[in-house]
Motif scaffolding. Structure first.
Motif, PDB file in Angstrom:
ATOM      1  N   LYS A 274       0.742  -1.014   0.066  1.00  0.00           N
ATOM      2  CA  LYS A 274      -0.091   0.193  -0.019  1.00  0.00           C
ATOM      3  C   LYS A 274       0.875   1.159   0.057  1.00  0.00           C
TER       4      LYS A 274
ATOM      5  N   ARG B  32       2.575   1.619  -3.400  1.00  0.00           N
ATOM      6  CA  ARG B  32       1.446   2.186  -4.442  1.00  0.00           C
ATOM      7  C   ARG B  32       1.224   3.638  -4.036  1.00  0.00           C
ATOM      8  N   TRP B  33       1.190   4.039  -2.996  1.00  0.00           N
ATOM      9  CA  TRP B  33       1.094   5.289  -2.701  1.00  0.00           C
ATOM     10  C   TRP B  33       2.209   6.403  -3.221  1.00  0.00           C
TER      11      TRP B  33
ATOM     12  N   ARG C 235      -4.192   5.401  -6.993  1.00  0.00           N
ATOM     13  CA  ARG C 235      -5.249   5.821  -5.843  1.00  0.00           C
ATOM     14  C   ARG C 235      -6.093   4.787  -5.400  1.00  0.00           C
TER      15      ARG C 235
END
Length: 67
Positions: A58, A61-62, A67
């Motif tokens: 997570k 990916r951020w 999104r």
């Protein structure tokens, strides 16, 4: 702690590589959880690692702007 304490020297390719590696490891832990023959302690280990990698994925990916 200020901004000068941090150094950001990773390329986008490095981040994509880290994300790919984390997703592969998470998938390996998930696959191991599907086996019926593992012990309770092994199941706990795989689930703990699976959930830890969920947070790492997570975060990566951020960083990439997902999104």
């Amino acid at each position: 702690m200020n901004d000068e304490d941090f150094s950001y020297e990773r390329s986008w390719d490095d981040i994509h590589t880290m994300l790919d590696k984390a997703e592969r490891k998470q998938n390996a832990h998930f696959t191991a959880l599907q086996r019926k023959s593992i012990s309770k302690s092994q199941r706990i280990k795989h689930m703990r690692n699976y959930k830890a990698l969920e947070g790492a994925i997570k975060a990566l990916r951020w960083v990439l702007g997902d999104r």
